[in-house]
Design an enzyme around this catalytic site. Structure first.
Site, PDB file in Angstrom:
ATOM      1  N   GLY A  28       0.834  -1.205   0.000  1.00  0.00           N
ATOM      2  CA  GLY A  28       0.000   0.000   0.000  1.00  0.00           C
ATOM      3  C   GLY A  28       0.864   1.248   0.000  1.00  0.00           C
ATOM      4  O   GLY A  28       0.526   2.260   0.626  1.00  0.00           O
ATOM      5  N   VAL A  81      -2.303  -7.482  -2.276  1.00  0.00           N
ATOM      6  CA  VAL A  81      -1.678  -8.170  -1.139  1.00  0.00           C
ATOM      7  C   VAL A  81      -2.258  -9.564  -0.894  1.00  0.00           C
ATOM      8  O   VAL A  81      -1.615 -10.401  -0.266  1.00  0.00           O
ATOM      9  CB  VAL A  81      -1.785  -7.333   0.160  1.00  0.00           C
ATOM     10  CG1 VAL A  81      -0.794  -6.193   0.138  1.00  0.00           C
ATOM     11  CG2 VAL A  81      -3.201  -6.826   0.402  1.00  0.00           C
ATOM     12  N   ASN A 107       1.069  -2.676   5.226  1.00  0.00           N
ATOM     13  CA  ASN A 107       0.340  -1.418   5.431  1.00  0.00           C
ATOM     14  C   ASN A 107      -0.967  -1.338   4.641  1.00  0.00           C
ATOM     15  O   ASN A 107      -1.898  -0.642   5.062  1.00  0.00           O
ATOM     16  CB  ASN A 107       1.258  -0.253   5.046  1.00  0.00           C
ATOM     17  CG  ASN A 107       0.493   1.038   4.868  1.00  0.00           C
ATOM     18  OD1 ASN A 107       0.137   1.706   5.843  1.00  0.00           O
ATOM     19  ND2 ASN A 107       0.213   1.402   3.612  1.00  0.00           N
ATOM     20  N   SER A 159      -4.715  -0.733  13.655  1.00  0.00           N
ATOM     21  CA  SER A 159      -5.441   0.529  13.879  1.00  0.00           C
ATOM     22  C   SER A 159      -5.781   0.596  15.364  1.00  0.00           C
ATOM     23  O   SER A 159      -5.844  -0.440  16.034  1.00  0.00           O
ATOM     24  CB  SER A 159      -6.745   0.534  13.080  1.00  0.00           C
ATOM     25  OG  SER A 159      -7.579   1.608  13.484  1.00  0.00           O
ATOM     26  N   TYR A 172     -14.116  -3.230   9.684  1.00  0.00           N
ATOM     27  CA  TYR A 172     -12.801  -2.620   9.918  1.00  0.00           C
ATOM     28  C   TYR A 172     -12.246  -3.055  11.280  1.00  0.00           C
ATOM     29  O   TYR A 172     -11.111  -3.521  11.382  1.00  0.00           O
ATOM     30  CB  TYR A 172     -12.917  -1.098   9.829  1.00  0.00           C
ATOM     31  CG  TYR A 172     -11.584  -0.397   9.784  1.00  0.00           C
ATOM     32  CD1 TYR A 172     -10.796  -0.427   8.628  1.00  0.00           C
ATOM     33  CD2 TYR A 172     -11.082   0.286  10.887  1.00  0.00           C
ATOM     34  CE1 TYR A 172      -9.557   0.194   8.580  1.00  0.00           C
ATOM     35  CE2 TYR A 172      -9.850   0.918  10.848  1.00  0.00           C
ATOM     36  CZ  TYR A 172      -9.089   0.873   9.695  1.00  0.00           C
ATOM     37  OH  TYR A 172      -7.863   1.495   9.642  1.00  0.00           O
ATOM     38  N   ALA A 174     -13.105  -5.617  13.167  1.00  0.00           N
ATOM     39  CA  ALA A 174     -12.869  -7.067  13.256  1.00  0.00           C
ATOM     40  C   ALA A 174     -11.596  -7.447  12.509  1.00  0.00           C
ATOM     41  O   ALA A 174     -10.794  -8.257  12.997  1.00  0.00           O
ATOM     42  CB  ALA A 174     -14.064  -7.833  12.687  1.00  0.00           C
ATOM     43  N   LYS A 176      -9.002  -5.479  11.829  1.00  0.00           N
ATOM     44  CA  LYS A 176      -7.815  -4.914  12.484  1.00  0.00           C
ATOM     45  C   LYS A 176      -7.528  -5.637  13.805  1.00  0.00           C
ATOM     46  O   LYS A 176      -6.363  -5.810  14.178  1.00  0.00           O
ATOM     47  CB  LYS A 176      -7.987  -3.415  12.696  1.00  0.00           C
ATOM     48  CG  LYS A 176      -7.994  -2.622  11.375  1.00  0.00           C
ATOM     49  CD  LYS A 176      -6.690  -2.769  10.606  1.00  0.00           C
ATOM     50  CE  LYS A 176      -6.606  -1.850   9.392  1.00  0.00           C
ATOM     51  NZ  LYS A 176      -5.305  -1.947   8.701  1.00  0.00           N
ATOM     52  N   ILE A 205      -5.231   9.609  11.048  1.00  0.00           N
ATOM     53  CA  ILE A 205      -4.061  10.176  10.379  1.00  0.00           C
ATOM     54  C   ILE A 205      -4.579  10.887   9.125  1.00  0.00           C
ATOM     55  O   ILE A 205      -5.435  10.343   8.406  1.00  0.00           O
ATOM     56  CB  ILE A 205      -3.082   9.053   9.938  1.00  0.00           C
ATOM     57  CG1 ILE A 205      -2.715   8.125  11.114  1.00  0.00           C
ATOM     58  CG2 ILE A 205      -1.842   9.645   9.282  1.00  0.00           C
ATOM     59  CD1 ILE A 205      -1.854   8.732  12.188  1.00  0.00           C
TER      60      ILE A 205
HETATM   61  N1  LIG Z   1      -5.497   7.084   7.811  1.00  0.00           N
HETATM   62  C1  LIG Z   1      -5.845   6.725   9.037  1.00  0.00           C
HETATM   63  O1  LIG Z   1      -6.425   7.501   9.806  1.00  0.00           O
HETATM   64  C2  LIG Z   1      -5.535   5.333   9.536  1.00  0.00           C
HETATM   65  C3  LIG Z   1      -5.764   5.059  10.884  1.00  0.00           C
HETATM   66  C4  LIG Z   1      -5.490   3.796  11.381  1.00  0.00           C
HETATM   67  C5  LIG Z   1      -4.994   2.818  10.533  1.00  0.00           C
HETATM   68  N2  LIG Z   1      -4.803   3.106   9.223  1.00  0.00           N
HETATM   69  C6  LIG Z   1      -4.300   2.024   8.378  1.00  0.00           C
HETATM   70  O2  LIG Z   1      -3.106   2.438   7.741  1.00  0.00           O
HETATM   71  C7  LIG Z   1      -3.008   1.816   6.468  1.00  0.00           C
HETATM   72  C8  LIG Z   1      -2.794   2.871   5.393  1.00  0.00           C
HETATM   73  O3  LIG Z   1      -3.846   3.806   5.467  1.00  0.00           O
HETATM   74  P1  LIG Z   1      -3.859   5.146   4.586  1.00  0.00           P
HETATM   75  O4  LIG Z   1      -4.681   6.111   5.324  1.00  0.00           O
HETATM   76  O5  LIG Z   1      -2.502   5.515   4.163  1.00  0.00           O
HETATM   77  O6  LIG Z   1      -4.716   4.622   3.320  1.00  0.00           O
HETATM   78  P2  LIG Z   1      -4.810   5.197   1.827  1.00  0.00           P
HETATM   79  O7  LIG Z   1      -6.168   4.805   1.345  1.00  0.00           O
HETATM   80  O8  LIG Z   1      -4.413   6.622   1.773  1.00  0.00           O
HETATM   81  O9  LIG Z   1      -3.701   4.330   1.057  1.00  0.00           O
HETATM   82  C9  LIG Z   1      -3.812   2.918   1.009  1.00  0.00           C
HETATM   83  C10 LIG Z   1      -3.002   2.377  -0.151  1.00  0.00           C
HETATM   84  O10 LIG Z   1      -3.195   0.950  -0.174  1.00  0.00           O
HETATM   85  C11 LIG Z   1      -3.418   0.550  -1.506  1.00  0.00           C
HETATM   86  N3  LIG Z   1      -4.184  -0.708  -1.534  1.00  0.00           N
HETATM   87  C12 LIG Z   1      -5.502  -0.866  -1.299  1.00  0.00           C
HETATM   88  N4  LIG Z   1      -5.843  -2.153  -1.484  1.00  0.00           N
HETATM   89  C13 LIG Z   1      -4.706  -2.819  -1.814  1.00  0.00           C
HETATM   90  C14 LIG Z   1      -4.414  -4.168  -2.112  1.00  0.00           C
HETATM   91  N5  LIG Z   1      -5.376  -5.095  -2.140  1.00  0.00           N
HETATM   92  N6  LIG Z   1      -3.141  -4.503  -2.387  1.00  0.00           N
HETATM   93  C15 LIG Z   1      -2.155  -3.571  -2.398  1.00  0.00           C
HETATM   94  N7  LIG Z   1      -2.379  -2.262  -2.134  1.00  0.00           N
HETATM   95  C16 LIG Z   1      -3.634  -1.898  -1.831  1.00  0.00           C
HETATM   96  C17 LIG Z   1      -4.173   1.698  -2.137  1.00  0.00           C
HETATM   97  O11 LIG Z   1      -4.108   1.671  -3.557  1.00  0.00           O
HETATM   98  C18 LIG Z   1      -3.469   2.903  -1.514  1.00  0.00           C
HETATM   99  O12 LIG Z   1      -2.365   3.315  -2.297  1.00  0.00           O
HETATM  100  C19 LIG Z   1      -4.287   0.996   6.294  1.00  0.00           C
HETATM  101  O13 LIG Z   1      -4.040  -0.343   6.698  1.00  0.00           O
HETATM  102  C20 LIG Z   1      -5.255   1.656   7.256  1.00  0.00           C
HETATM  103  O14 LIG Z   1      -6.270   0.788   7.695  1.00  0.00           O
HETATM  104  C21 LIG Z   1      -5.054   4.332   8.695  1.00  0.00           C
END
Ligand SMILES: NC(=O)c1ccc[n+]([C@@H]2O[C@H](COP(=O)([O-])OP(=O)(O)OC[C@H]3O[C@@H](n4cnc5c(N)ncnc54)[C@H](O)[C@@H]3O)[C@@H](O)[C@H]2O)c1
Length: 274
Positions: A28, A81, A107, A159, A172, A174, A176, A205
């Site tokens: 990701g 992934v 990620n 998360s 989400y 479940a 995480k 974030i």
């Molecule tokens: N942003 C937040 O507030 C937050 C909070 C807690 C946890 N997270 C976790 O952090 C991680 C990243 O979040 P983010 O905010 O940067 O997300 P984002 O949506 O900005 O980026 C996610 C990236 O993952 C890629 N992606 C999606 N499905 C995919 C797959 N099947 N295979 C490969 N790549 C894939 C997307 O194309 C994208 O580039 C996630 O696991 C999310 O659950 C985010």
């Protein structure tokens, strides 16, 4: 402090360990937290492989990292992934090019916010597929390479909603929570084979994922700020700094832990009432 100023500030305060010659895969990595992690690892001297399903995001990320860190190799793999064969191919290719496979950051993840009474089973299955199955598939592929070389670290991005509940986030939370459990199981299984497995539980974030929820009126960003004791959203670079710490040797005695980076959100039991 604006989000942009905060990002700059976090980057300015970061201490990049010397990880020259090591190699790491970040899933990701096309944008958001994954891109920030990939960039911080490249700034530490690591060769990186960026895994994502979004071709144009991958190309932009590769260009950015190559421009900022010309001395490291930046490989890209357009693969999901949860694609078992595709991930094994990508990781194997990267390991044979760089000569080692030191770090995996799981990620990639998606949101699936909807009231449980309305959540479609397709949406549920997609969240399980990407967030949980994808984390397992990548960890297994990396684990096979790491156990053989008796060295490696895996960082799973869970998360705060893997350890705390919130309405309308059944899939989400479940998935995480599953990532948190998987982190501990793999850490225990591989601890005596030189492989550490840890996790990070970010709070909110400021990334595209959050921007989309705000645009869909599924998230009130001002309410999030008020609810967060530290008073602001985290930056992707906050997560990147922590990932770097967990991936490097300075955290060598830590395995099976999930560190929550949420500005105090989960610690504040009165948050919902204030
Ligand atoms: N942003 C937040 O507030 C937050 C909070 C807690 C946890 N997270 C976790 O952090 C991680 C990243 O979040 P983010 O905010 O940067 O997300 P984002 O949506 O900005 O980026 C996610 C990236 O993952 C890629 N992606 C999606 N499905 C995919 C797959 N099947 N295979 C490969 N790549 C894939 C997307 O194309 C994208 O580039 C996630 O696991 C999310 O659950 C985010």
């Amino acid at each position: 402090m604006t989000a942009q100023t905060r990002e700059t500030d976090v980057v300015a305060r970061a201490a990049y360990p010397d990880l020259r010659g090591r190699s790491g895969v970040i899933t990701g990595a096309g944008r958001g937290i994954g891109l920030a992690i990939a960039l911080s690892m490249a700034r530490s001297g690591m060769h990186v492989q960026l895994v994502d399903v979004d071709d144009s995001a991958l190309a932009e990320a590769q260009e950015l990292i190559t421009e900022l860190c010309p001395d490291v190799e930046v490989d890209v793999a357009r693969v999901s992934v949860s694609d078992v064969a595709g991930i094994a191919d990508a990781f194997g290719r990267f390991a044979s090019t760089t000569g080692s496979f030191d770090v995996l950051v799981n990620n990639a993840g998606i949101a699936a916010n909807a009231p449980s009474l309305d959540l479609g089973v397709d949406q549920w299955r997609r969240a399980v597929d990407v967030n949980l199955t994808g984390t397992f598939v990548c960890a297994q592929a990396a684990g096979r390479l790491m156990v053989r070389q008796r060295r490696g670290t895996i960082v799973n991005i869970a998360s705060m909603f893997g350890v705390a509940a919130a309405a309308d986030r059944a899939a989400y939370c479940a998935t995480k929570a599953g990532v948190v459990a998987l982190t501990k199981v793999l850490a225990v299984e591989w601890a005596d084979r030189g492989v550490r497995v840890n996790g990070i539980g970010p709070g909110y974030i400021g990334t595209d994922l959050v921007a989309t929820l705000v645009a869909q009126s599924r998230l009130d960003i001002e309410a999030v700020r008020r609810r967060t004791p530290i008073g602001h959203l985290g930056a992707a670079e906050d997560v990147a700094n922590l990932a770097l710490f967990l991936a490097s040797d300075v955290s060598g005695n830590i395995t099976g832990q999930v560190v929550i980076s949420d500005g105090g959100w989960t610690a504040d039991g009165f948050g919902v009432c204030s």
